[in-house]
Design a protein around this motif. Structure first.
Motif, PDB file in Angstrom:
ATOM      1  N   ALA A 147       0.732  -1.048   0.171  1.00 27.93           N
ATOM      2  CA  ALA A 147       0.020  -0.165  -0.079  1.00 27.93           C
ATOM      3  C   ALA A 147       0.972   1.234   0.008  1.00 27.93           C
ATOM      4  CB  ALA A 147      -0.891   0.008   1.123  1.00 27.93           C
ATOM      5  N   PHE A 148       1.939   1.196   0.840  1.00 29.17           N
ATOM      6  CA  PHE A 148       2.842   2.402   0.663  1.00 29.17           C
ATOM      7  C   PHE A 148       3.497   2.830  -0.598  1.00 29.17           C
ATOM      8  CE2 PHE A 148       7.342   3.922   1.101  1.00 29.17           C
ATOM      9  CZ  PHE A 148       7.043   5.099   1.821  1.00 29.17           C
ATOM     10  N   HIS A 149       3.836   1.599  -1.400  1.00 31.63           N
ATOM     11  CA  HIS A 149       4.423   1.869  -2.573  1.00 31.63           C
ATOM     12  C   HIS A 149       3.268   2.355  -3.636  1.00 31.63           C
ATOM     13  CE1 HIS A 149       8.406   0.086  -2.172  1.00 31.63           C
ATOM     14  NE2 HIS A 149       7.877  -1.005  -1.497  1.00 31.63           N
ATOM     15  N   ILE A 150       1.969   2.016  -3.701  1.00 28.07           N
ATOM     16  CA  ILE A 150       1.084   2.515  -4.585  1.00 28.07           C
ATOM     17  C   ILE A 150       0.934   4.051  -4.289  1.00 28.07           C
ATOM     18  CG2 ILE A 150      -1.285   2.384  -5.205  1.00 28.07           C
ATOM     19  CD1 ILE A 150      -0.991  -0.773  -5.277  1.00 28.07           C
ATOM     20  N   ARG A 151       0.769   4.061  -2.751  1.00 24.86           N
ATOM     21  CA  ARG A 151       0.442   5.650  -2.352  1.00 24.86           C
ATOM     22  C   ARG A 151       1.509   6.469  -2.536  1.00 24.86           C
ATOM     23  NH1 ARG A 151      -0.845   5.785   3.645  1.00 24.86           N
ATOM     24  NH2 ARG A 151      -1.242   3.611   3.344  1.00 24.86           N
ATOM     25  N   TYR A 152       2.764   6.096  -2.568  1.00 26.49           N
ATOM     26  CA  TYR A 152       3.824   7.097  -2.675  1.00 26.49           C
ATOM     27  C   TYR A 152       4.392   6.973  -4.234  1.00 26.49           C
ATOM     28  CZ  TYR A 152       2.995   8.114   2.008  1.00 26.49           C
ATOM     29  OH  TYR A 152       2.504   8.563   3.283  1.00 26.49           O
ATOM     30  N   MET A 153       3.917   6.321  -5.349  1.00 29.06           N
ATOM     31  CA  MET A 153       4.221   6.175  -6.561  1.00 29.06           C
ATOM     32  C   MET A 153       4.247   7.797  -7.060  1.00 29.06           C
ATOM     33  SD  MET A 153       2.750   3.214  -8.570  1.00 29.06           S
ATOM     34  CE  MET A 153       3.453   1.713  -8.526  1.00 29.06           C
ATOM     35  N   SER A 154       5.352   7.854  -7.950  1.00 24.20           N
ATOM     36  CA  SER A 154       5.450   9.216  -8.674  1.00 24.20           C
ATOM     37  C   SER A 154       4.205   9.409  -9.342  1.00 24.20           C
ATOM     38  CB  SER A 154       6.580   9.087  -9.807  1.00 24.20           C
ATOM     39  OG  SER A 154       6.749  10.252 -10.377  1.00 24.20           O
ATOM     40  N   PRO A 155       3.603  10.758  -9.408  1.00 22.12           N
ATOM     41  CA  PRO A 155       2.628  11.028 -10.378  1.00 22.12           C
ATOM     42  C   PRO A 155       2.864  10.860 -12.037  1.00 22.12           C
ATOM     43  CG  PRO A 155       3.416  13.051  -8.948  1.00 22.12           C
ATOM     44  CD  PRO A 155       4.122  11.791  -8.901  1.00 22.12           C
ATOM     45  N   PHE A 156       4.051  10.763 -12.205  1.00 24.01           N
ATOM     46  CA  PHE A 156       3.999  10.612 -13.737  1.00 24.01           C
ATOM     47  C   PHE A 156       4.005   9.008 -13.929  1.00 24.01           C
ATOM     48  CE2 PHE A 156       7.014  14.445 -12.715  1.00 24.01           C
ATOM     49  CZ  PHE A 156       6.320  15.131 -13.658  1.00 24.01           C
ATOM     50  N   VAL A 157       4.341   8.092 -13.192  1.00 23.59           N
ATOM     51  CA  VAL A 157       4.171   6.815 -13.069  1.00 23.59           C
ATOM     52  C   VAL A 157       2.538   6.695 -13.543  1.00 23.59           C
ATOM     53  CG1 VAL A 157       4.415   4.614 -12.441  1.00 23.59           C
ATOM     54  CG2 VAL A 157       6.260   6.087 -12.136  1.00 23.59           C
ATOM     55  N   LEU A 158       1.997   7.091 -12.448  1.00 24.20           N
ATOM     56  CA  LEU A 158       0.628   7.090 -12.493  1.00 24.20           C
ATOM     57  C   LEU A 158      -0.118   7.640 -13.785  1.00 24.20           C
ATOM     58  CD1 LEU A 158      -0.452   7.626  -8.928  1.00 24.20           C
ATOM     59  CD2 LEU A 158      -0.271   5.543 -10.101  1.00 24.20           C
ATOM     60  N   LEU A 159       0.706   8.623 -14.360  1.00 20.52           N
ATOM     61  CA  LEU A 159      -0.012   9.513 -15.379  1.00 20.52           C
ATOM     62  C   LEU A 159       0.400   8.452 -16.759  1.00 20.52           C
ATOM     63  CD1 LEU A 159      -1.136  11.770 -16.830  1.00 20.52           C
ATOM     64  CD2 LEU A 159       0.949  12.591 -17.034  1.00 20.52           C
ATOM     65  N   GLY A 160       1.324   7.539 -16.595  1.00 18.84           N
ATOM     66  CA  GLY A 160       1.842   7.013 -17.660  1.00 18.84           C
ATOM     67  C   GLY A 160       0.905   5.693 -17.640  1.00 18.84           C
ATOM     68  N   ILE A 161       0.660   5.114 -16.683  1.00 19.43           N
ATOM     69  CA  ILE A 161      -0.212   3.918 -16.677  1.00 19.43           C
ATOM     70  C   ILE A 161      -1.844   4.444 -17.002  1.00 19.43           C
ATOM     71  CG2 ILE A 161      -1.524   2.411 -15.069  1.00 19.43           C
ATOM     72  CD1 ILE A 161       1.150   2.353 -13.280  1.00 19.43           C
ATOM     73  N   GLY A 162      -1.969   5.439 -16.699  1.00 20.04           N
ATOM     74  CA  GLY A 162      -3.461   5.914 -17.124  1.00 20.04           C
ATOM     75  C   GLY A 162      -3.263   6.118 -18.783  1.00 20.04           C
ATOM     76  N   LEU A 163      -2.341   6.651 -19.193  1.00 15.66           N
ATOM     77  CA  LEU A 163      -2.219   6.966 -20.575  1.00 15.66           C
ATOM     78  C   LEU A 163      -2.350   5.722 -21.435  1.00 15.66           C
ATOM     79  CD1 LEU A 163       0.026  10.119 -20.836  1.00 15.66           C
ATOM     80  CD2 LEU A 163      -2.287   9.920 -21.360  1.00 15.66           C
ATOM     81  N   LEU A 164      -1.435   4.897 -20.814  1.00 19.33           N
ATOM     82  CA  LEU A 164      -1.477   3.290 -21.439  1.00 19.33           C
ATOM     83  C   LEU A 164      -2.791   2.813 -21.465  1.00 19.33           C
ATOM     84  CD1 LEU A 164       0.058   0.926 -22.589  1.00 19.33           C
ATOM     85  CD2 LEU A 164       0.352   0.057 -20.296  1.00 19.33           C
TER      86      LEU A 164
END
Length: 186
Positions: free
Chosen positions: A19-36
């Protein structure tokens, strides 16, 4: 001793770490996953639309082939013959419109002392060659100036001047603009 087929149950500390890793992931990684995910969804929609279009084209092609077999070949040939005749008739009417417009223009733009005795006409080239007589040289000059000022006339050629006891003879070649070939140009 652990067995080979035992199911691993994560401990509380492992759950907290995930949970710590998902919560503190970089916004760019989350944005990349969302774009994918968005690109994959758009690609899926495009594939769906392309398949629907191809199915529609196939269905329309089958409908056309079915309709073609319904018509006897003699009727199909008759339809093509009528279409060809209509094309020829349309061309004839266009040249008739041009000749009518050209003669109306000459009728309205000719001075009373000018008489045209002979003419030859070429609808394809939009040219009329005229032989005429006039009461004098100045009347011919005014007639040419009047025709040159007309917006439907492209070019005027003039020549063949000769004088006898009663009148002056001349010849004019008039090239009309394409606009004169249209219905209602005058």
């Amino acid at each position: 001793m652990p067995t080979l087929f035992a199911k691993h149950i994560p401990s509380a500390s492992e759950k907290t770490a995930a949970a710590f890793h998902i919560r503190y992931m970089s916004p760019f990684v989350l944005l990349g996953i969302g774009l994918l995910i968005a690109v994959l969804a758009a690609y899926g929609v495009l594939i769906f639309i392309a398949n629907a279009k191809n199915n529609t084209l196939d269905r329309l092609g089958q409908d056309i082939r079915a309709k073609v077999t319904e018509f006897p070949p003699a009727e199909v040939n008759e339809i093509f013959l009528v279409a060809e005749r209509l094309t020829q008739l349309r061309q004839f009417i266009r040249s008739h419109i041009f000749s009518t417009n050209a003669l109306r223009l000459l009728e309205s733009e000719t001075y009373p002392g000018v008489r045209f005795n002979d003419y030859s006409f070429s609808a394809a080239d939009r040219i009329i060659r005229l032989q005429g007589t006039a009461d004098g040289f100045t009347l011919i000059a005014r007639q040419i100036a009047l025709l040159e000022g007309n917006p439907h006339i492209e070019k005027i050629g003039f020549g063949g001047l000769s004088r006898d006891a009663s009148a002056v003879s001349f010849s004019i070649v008039i090239t009309f603009k394409q606009s004169l070939t249209e219905l209602g140009a005058l």
